[in-house]
Design an enzyme around this catalytic site. Structure first.
Site, mmCIF file in Angstrom:
data_model
loop_
_atom_site.group_PDB
_atom_site.id
_atom_site.type_symbol
_atom_site.label_atom_id
_atom_site.label_comp_id
_atom_site.label_asym_id
_atom_site.label_seq_id
_atom_site.Cartn_x
_atom_site.Cartn_y
_atom_site.Cartn_z
ATOM 1 N N LYS A 101 -21.422 44.235 4.073
ATOM 2 C CA LYS A 101 -20.432 45.332 4.714
ATOM 3 C C LYS A 101 -20.742 46.175 5.310
ATOM 4 O O LYS A 101 -20.551 45.523 6.464
ATOM 5 C CB LYS A 101 -20.698 45.434 2.683
ATOM 6 C CG LYS A 101 -20.088 45.033 1.976
ATOM 7 C CD LYS A 101 -20.024 45.112 0.849
ATOM 8 C CE LYS A 101 -20.216 44.025 -0.502
ATOM 9 N NZ LYS A 101 -19.973 44.334 -2.296
ATOM 10 N N GLU A 149 -13.407 42.434 -2.317
ATOM 11 C CA GLU A 149 -13.151 43.246 -1.109
ATOM 12 C C GLU A 149 -11.935 42.779 -0.490
ATOM 13 O O GLU A 149 -10.628 44.043 -0.126
ATOM 14 C CB GLU A 149 -14.139 43.891 -0.835
ATOM 15 C CG GLU A 149 -15.294 44.382 -1.625
ATOM 16 C CD GLU A 149 -16.366 44.369 -1.486
ATOM 17 O OE1 GLU A 149 -17.023 44.165 -0.586
ATOM 18 O OE2 GLU A 149 -16.997 44.531 -2.318
HETATM 19 P P1 13P Z 1 -24.105 43.513 -5.052
HETATM 20 O O1 13P Z 1 -24.763 42.629 -4.961
HETATM 21 O O2 13P Z 1 -24.007 44.640 -4.152
HETATM 22 O O3 13P Z 1 -23.292 43.308 -6.388
HETATM 23 O O4 13P Z 1 -22.389 42.826 -4.170
HETATM 24 C C1 13P Z 1 -22.257 41.878 -4.099
HETATM 25 C C2 13P Z 1 -21.133 41.013 -3.589
HETATM 26 O O5 13P Z 1 -20.059 41.406 -3.035
HETATM 27 C C3 13P Z 1 -21.845 40.215 -2.302
HETATM 28 O O6 13P Z 1 -20.743 39.556 -1.976
#
Ligand code: 13P
Length: 254
Positions: free
Chosen positions: A12, A99
């Site tokens: 991210k 997202e």
């Molecule tokens: P988390 O593992 O932080 O819950 O995030 C999952 C995710 O969105 C991977 O693309």
């Protein structure tokens, strides 16, 4: 049907080039020379080049970007084309992450355009699907997944689907510490495979890999990954730390 698990870390908006390289050097030492699973890192756009250079001697780890534009070039300020990503040596592109859908308003039609452009360029998409908590509470899991798959994968080529990856990420499990139970994950994956079978036929549905994403950690990996239709993980938070990401890779039994 045995499908090789694929474990990907989606960083991210974390890790600039220096931190990305630091992670890769540490991870390389932890993971060793071989792994029975495919391992993919998805750094931010600006860290892709440095990551690729740091991976130059690695045959284990592949590179993904977190997004792309579907046009080859043009007046699209702030966007990145698939050709640019290919020049860096990207193997996969994540599209349709929740997202991107929720914060940036991407819809199934746009995700479909990106998937088509990736297939045309021979770059493998990791196509994310998944329901919100509201949708789960209102018994809409199957209808939402069916819509995302039907519209997002519309008119895609079956052969190219064999190399594509689907990531089931229930939105309510992302970054919340609340993981889907192994049974909930398996049920959603089984349904996803069934719908893919309806669209592309038995060969694709039996071979395509479906990752689970949402609060995957070293401690819950083994149970989630041992479900019949779960073929890997798309990891957020726990993928930022080389130790926990290497444990997730090692805890995935083939
Ligand atoms: P988390 O593992 O932080 O819950 O995030 C999952 C995710 O969105 C991977 O693309």
């Amino acid at each position: 049907m045995s499908r090789k698990p694929i474990i990907a870390a989606n960083w991210k908006m974390h890790k600039g080039p220096a931190e990305a390289v630091e992670f890769i050097e540490e991870f390389d030492n932890l993971i060793g020379d071989s792994s029975p699973v495919d391992i993919v890192l998805a750094p931010a756009f600006v860290s892709l080049s440095a990551s690729k250079q740091a991976l130059v001697n690695s045959e284990l780890v592949q590179l993904a970007s977190q997004n792309c534009h579907f046009e080859q070039q043009g007046a699209f300020t702030g966007e990145i084309s698939i050709g640019m990503l290919q020049e860096i040596g990207v193997d996969y592109v994540i599209i349709g992450h929740s997202e991107r859908r929720c914060i940036f308003g991407e819809d199934d039609g746009l995700i479909n355009q990106k998937a088509k452009a990736l297939h045309a360029a021979d770059v493998k998409p990791i196509i994310c699907i998944g329901e919100t908590l509201d949708e789960r509470d209102n018994d809409q899991v199957e209808s939402v997944l069916r819509r995302q798959l039907t519209e997002g994968l519309m008119e895609l080529d079956s052969d190219k689907m064999l190399d594509s990856v689907i990531a089931y990420e229930p939105v309510w499990a992302i970054g919340t510490g609340r993981t889907a139970s192994p049974e909930q994950a398996q049920e959603a994956h089984r349904f996803t495979r069934e719908v893919i079978g309806e669209i592309f036929g038995e060969d694709v549905s039996s071979k395509i890999r479906i990752q689970y994403g949402g609060s995957v950690k070293p401690e819950n990996t083994e149970e989630l990954m041992s479900q019949a239709d779960v073929d890997g993980a798309l990891v957020g938070g726990a993928g930022l730390d080389p130790v926990s990401f290497s444990e997730i890779c090692k805890n995935t039994k083939v």
